[in-house]
Enzyme design. Sequence first.
Site, short mmCIF file in Angstrom:
data_model
loop_
_atom_site.label_atom_id
_atom_site.label_comp_id
_atom_site.label_asym_id
_atom_site.label_seq_id
_atom_site.Cartn_x
_atom_site.Cartn_y
_atom_site.Cartn_z
N TYR A 1 0.80 -1.22 0.00
CA TYR A 1 0.00 0.00 0.00
C TYR A 1 0.84 1.28 0.00
CZ TYR A 1 -4.60 -2.06 0.74
OH TYR A 1 -5.78 -2.74 0.58
N ASP B 1 -6.43 -4.69 5.96
CA ASP B 1 -7.57 -4.16 5.21
C ASP B 1 -8.65 -5.23 5.08
OD1 ASP B 1 -9.09 -2.48 3.73
OD2 ASP B 1 -7.71 -2.28 2.05
N LYS C 1 1.68 -13.50 6.26
CA LYS C 1 1.83 -14.56 5.24
C LYS C 1 3.31 -14.87 5.08
CE LYS C 1 -0.54 -16.21 2.46
NZ LYS C 1 -1.08 -17.59 2.43
N ASP D 1 -4.47 -16.63 5.99
CA ASP D 1 -5.63 -17.37 5.46
C ASP D 1 -6.25 -18.25 6.55
OD1 ASP D 1 -3.09 -18.40 5.13
OD2 ASP D 1 -3.61 -19.73 3.49
#
Length: 396
Positions: free
Chosen positions: A149, A283, A219, A259
């Site tokens: 971002y 987000d 992640k 996830d």
Amino acid sequence: MNRITKDLNGNLLVPDQPTIPYITGDGVGKEITPSMMEIVDTAVRKVYGPKRQIKWKEVLAGENAFKQTGSWLPNETLEKFQYYMVGIKGPLTTPIGEGIRSLNVVLRQTLDLYVCLRPIRWHLGIATPIVAPEKVNMTVFRENTEDIYAGIEWEAGSPEAKKFCKFLQEEMGVKNIRFPETSSFGVKPISREGTERLVRAACQYAIDNHLPSVTLVHKGNIMKYTEGGFRRWGYELAEREFGEAIASKRLVVKDCIADAFLQNTLLCPEDYSVIATPNLNGDYISDQLAAMVGGIGIAPGANINYATGHAIFEATHGTAPALVGKNVANPCSLILSAVMMLQYMGWDEAASLIVRSLERCFEDSRATFDLARFMPRGVSRSTIEFTSDVIERINS
Ligand code: NAD
């Protein structure tokens, strides 16, 4: 002196009559901001009498600012937030083709508001898509300044993308760009300092609020050095600065792959309390959690720099163009953001009174249409009617 400041020990000093700059916001901002201010003023008066009062000071941004000054975000607005330290804002239109990616991003970057804080919990009376929403009580610390971002990206076919691709292939030995001619490129910076200040704020928040755990969501299994770095630097910081709280079991610091975390939020939300996560994960996570307890119409948020004290509280939804001028927008996101602001200022009694009054409305099945339509006996109230309902309960 009616300005919020910080003392030498880093504590916030809040006068009894602080000036709070506010941005009305575009679209439904013009309807929900007056509602929020009326409710806050009523609660503060009810709890503290004439001793305490917020001195609201409007500052310009968005369409209003553009019409009046020719600038979407005048310098004066940034200076006022800088000077008064704590402020609040309604949603802003993102100007198209003006060379500004987002006014929100400019505000966050200028004041270096590195934490996007999103508390997510269920309020009695709100209908939700999950079976046991009362188990959801999490506070997300989303990193606000780094990650994919950061805005470092180049469009496919541009000279910059070609140059970057050539650099990767010829100087960095990269061989696995599948379609080099038609690829856009983005860069994902994640730093030790950026991670440390976020995780420090999350751990401190957990301790200050007697919350059991901080989970680092990442992640790192795939992105070893960026998200993996976030995990490693986060654990190291926690051990170094909060080792005693961890050893005495006042605080648990753990991690979860993003996830799996999203799945777990539905299966066992009670396992999670404070969440610290990089920008992009944050987000997705914030909006999913918000949906689990009633949607973005009711989710509050803030952007905070815990080191300087600067904070801007904000509605988390956008300008809702389809609802503008219809007196139907839900003011709860902005009202609950104001509740967070009162808590940040240490005015907890007024904050609690507002929350309790909102909940009494929901228990009475009164809400704006976006929430009322899912309540078994829901009564759809206009923005103005709902504001009166809340004020009536504050005063009763
Ligand atoms: P949006 O949040 O405005 O709308 C998404 C959906 O939620 C719509 O169905 C809308 O009707 C509903 N909704 C939003 N706020 C509501 C409220 N208070 N009460 C009831 N329903 C509500 O998102 P969008 O349509 O993607 O964006 C519209 C504009 O807002 C764009 O210009 C976007 O850039 C801007 N935006 C601003 C912010 C911000 O200022 N923080 C955040 C998101 C989007």
